[in-house]
Design a protein around this motif. Structure first.
Motif, PDB file in Angstrom:
ATOM      1  N   TYR A  38      -8.642  30.407  70.700  1.00  0.00           N
ATOM      2  CA  TYR A  38      -9.803  29.864  71.407  1.00  0.00           C
ATOM      3  C   TYR A  38      -9.459  28.514  72.031  1.00  0.00           C
ATOM      4  N   ARG A  39      -8.760  27.678  71.277  1.00  0.00           N
ATOM      5  CA  ARG A  39      -8.359  26.364  71.783  1.00  0.00           C
ATOM      6  C   ARG A  39      -7.433  26.500  72.995  1.00  0.00           C
ATOM      7  N   THR A  95      -9.712  28.190  76.201  1.00  0.00           N
ATOM      8  CA  THR A  95     -10.841  27.482  76.811  1.00  0.00           C
ATOM      9  C   THR A  95     -10.449  26.571  77.983  1.00  0.00           C
ATOM     10  N   LEU A 121     -10.582  28.676  81.019  1.00  0.00           N
ATOM     11  CA  LEU A 121     -11.927  29.100  81.412  1.00  0.00           C
ATOM     12  C   LEU A 121     -12.816  27.932  81.834  1.00  0.00           C
ATOM     13  N   LEU A 122     -12.362  26.700  81.563  1.00  0.00           N
ATOM     14  CA  LEU A 122     -13.184  25.528  81.835  1.00  0.00           C
ATOM     15  C   LEU A 122     -13.622  25.412  83.296  1.00  0.00           C
ATOM     16  N   ALA A 151     -16.543  27.734  83.864  1.00  0.00           N
ATOM     17  CA  ALA A 151     -17.734  27.287  83.141  1.00  0.00           C
ATOM     18  C   ALA A 151     -18.341  26.053  83.805  1.00  0.00           C
ATOM     19  N   ASP A 208     -17.383  23.217  75.494  1.00  0.00           N
ATOM     20  CA  ASP A 208     -16.535  23.374  74.312  1.00  0.00           C
ATOM     21  C   ASP A 208     -15.104  23.747  74.699  1.00  0.00           C
ATOM     22  N   ALA A 209     -14.419  22.763  75.247  1.00  0.00           N
ATOM     23  CA  ALA A 209     -13.001  22.886  75.589  1.00  0.00           C
ATOM     24  C   ALA A 209     -12.337  21.571  75.177  1.00  0.00           C
ATOM     25  N   TRP A 252     -20.307  25.615  67.902  1.00  0.00           N
ATOM     26  CA  TRP A 252     -19.218  25.565  68.869  1.00  0.00           C
ATOM     27  C   TRP A 252     -17.946  25.133  68.134  1.00  0.00           C
TER      28      TRP A 252
END
Length: 440
Positions: free
Chosen positions: A11-12, A15, A18-19, A22, A115-116, A140
């Motif tokens: 996930y870390r 993200t 994907l930031l 988002a 949440d990045a 989150w």
């Protein structure tokens, strides 16, 4: 601290990729709602306010309901910790606007970081919170893990997880246990929420079954001029209200009202839909029954020949509750989960509710036990209950007195919550004068 599970590390890593997508979505939404570019960039962790000196406690709430519920808790903590500053974050423009109007002392608002890694770390580098309290189900992973890694004790307050959320977390037990392990305290709304957290691996010593935070929120404001105007318009006519109704419920309420008019021809129903933008459709529905209505959004008040007052506006609920002695709470005839019974109870209203109150189970239990609320399932039962209260004033008086007793417990519940949080998060009041500022 134990090594993060593979899913958290994945996930870390994902993200940041994907930031941009988002950020494009949330910034467009905030801009469309009138938020300035500088404030929108708070979602990238770019602060628009300086960090105050001394201890700072950070509250994070997702949207309007959660944000408003937590304001009274911030006020109470501020009284307990008079030298402490507060930060509240949320994600929506509407929540920011409402918080600004009701901001507690020594508090400021920012939009929450996405949440990045970069936004979260930028946010934490600037604000350096000494403790963090997340509201309801804001789990989150990076926000939680990074905050805990910097030494700030974490609490999840008013904790509740949806069945879908619990099912999702159960598929990844190591990840769920790791994320929940960052918290020093879970203060849940009810036993069901506590059981869900325990099933996901939360430490039993850190799970406390509390109360719904909405039960501690300040009473709704009422406008004296509006209250007087409605009372004058009614001219002594009996009144009952159906509040926070949803599609599929208004038909049942109107059917009950038609039955009641046979015995109480001058009775007025105040219909308060959960979503006022449905007003036109509801007005057409009322007319189709043959009943005449007054519509608040058109600036009207109920006249002598109007059986229904459609209160399809925002921000006037306190004024309506101040006049209505009997209130049916919507979202309960359909499997929606019910709505906040504390607000009408503050005004001493006799409460009626359908059977679907899963979101407020722990609140309705004492209301039923005290005799402040009564469950009804359909139009005939609603009509029977309202008729009983109209024809037997001693029953109405008893229910209204019980509702006020329930509401009066608010301050004791809030004090208990403050004490629990202070102990779990090691929050001490200010030192004596001359001894320096209070510390975590």
């Amino acid at each position: 601290m134990a090594q993060a599970p593979m899913l958290v590390r994945l996930y870390r890593g994902l993200t940041p990729l994907l930031l941009p997508l988002a950020w494009r979505s949330v910034s467009r939404k905030l801009t469309d709602q009138g938020v300035s570019e500088a404030r929108a960039r708070e979602r990238l962790g770019q602060a628009t306010l300086p960090r105050p000196q001394g201890r700072l406690i950070w509250f994070h709430a997702a949207s309007v309901g959660e944000s408003l519920a937590v304001l009274q808790l911030i006020t109470a903590l501020g009284e307990h910790l008079p030298q402490t500053e507060f930060l509240i974050t949320s994600g929506t423009a509407t929540s920011a606007e409402l918080i600004a109007k009701r901001m507690p002392p020594r508090c400021r608002h920012q939009f929450a970081p996405l949440d990045a890694p970069a936004p979260v770390c930028r946010f934490l580098d600037h604000w350096r919170p000494d403790a963090a309290l997340l509201v309801e189900s804001e789990l989150w992973p990076l926000m939680i893990v990074e905050t805990a890694a910097r030494g700030a004790p974490l609490a999840l307050v008013n904790a509740r997880l949806s069945a879908k959320s619990v099912e999702g977390w159960r598929k990844w037990p190591r990840t769920a246990g790791y994320v929940l392990g960052q918290f020093a305290l879970f203060l849940t709304q009810n036993q069901a929420a506590a059981d869900n957290l325990l099933s996901l691996g939360a430490d039993p010593a850190r799970v406390v079954t509390g109360i719904n935070l909405k039960s501690t929120s300040a009473p709704l404001a009422e406008d004296a001029a509006t209250v007087a105007e409605l009372a004058a318009a009614l001219g002594g006519r009996p009144l009952w209200a159906a509040s926070s109704t949803h599609a599929g419920e208004e038909e049942i309420i109107l059917a009950a009202h038609r039955q009641l008019l046979e015995r109480h021809p001058d009775l007025c129903l105040m219909l308060i839909p959960r979503h006022p933008d449905r007003g036109a459709d509801i007005a057409a529905m009322i007319r189709a029954t043959g009943m005449a209505l007054a519509r608040r959004s058109a600036g009207e008040m109920p006249g002598a020949g109007q059986q229904v007052f459609l209160a399809d506006t925002l921000g006037e609920l306190g004024s309506w509750y101040a006049v209505a002695p009997i209130v049916f709470m919507g979202g309960s005839l359909k499997p929606i989960g019910g709505h906040n019974p504390f607000e009408p109870a503050d005004f001493g209203a006799a409460l009626l509710t359908g059977p679907h109150v899963s979101n407020f189970t722990e609140s309705y239990a004492p209301l039923f036990a005290l005799g402040a609320a009564r469950e009804v399932a359909d139009a005939p039962e609603i009509a029977t209950a309202v008729d009983d209260l109209l024809t037997r004033p001693e029953h109405l008086t008893a229910m209204r007195s019980a509702a006020r007793s329930f509401a009066d417990r608010r301050q004791a519940s809030l004090d208990e919550m403050v004490a629990t949080l202070s102990t779990a998060l090691s929050l001490r009041p200010a030192a004596p004068a001359g001894a320096g500022p209070d510390q975590v």
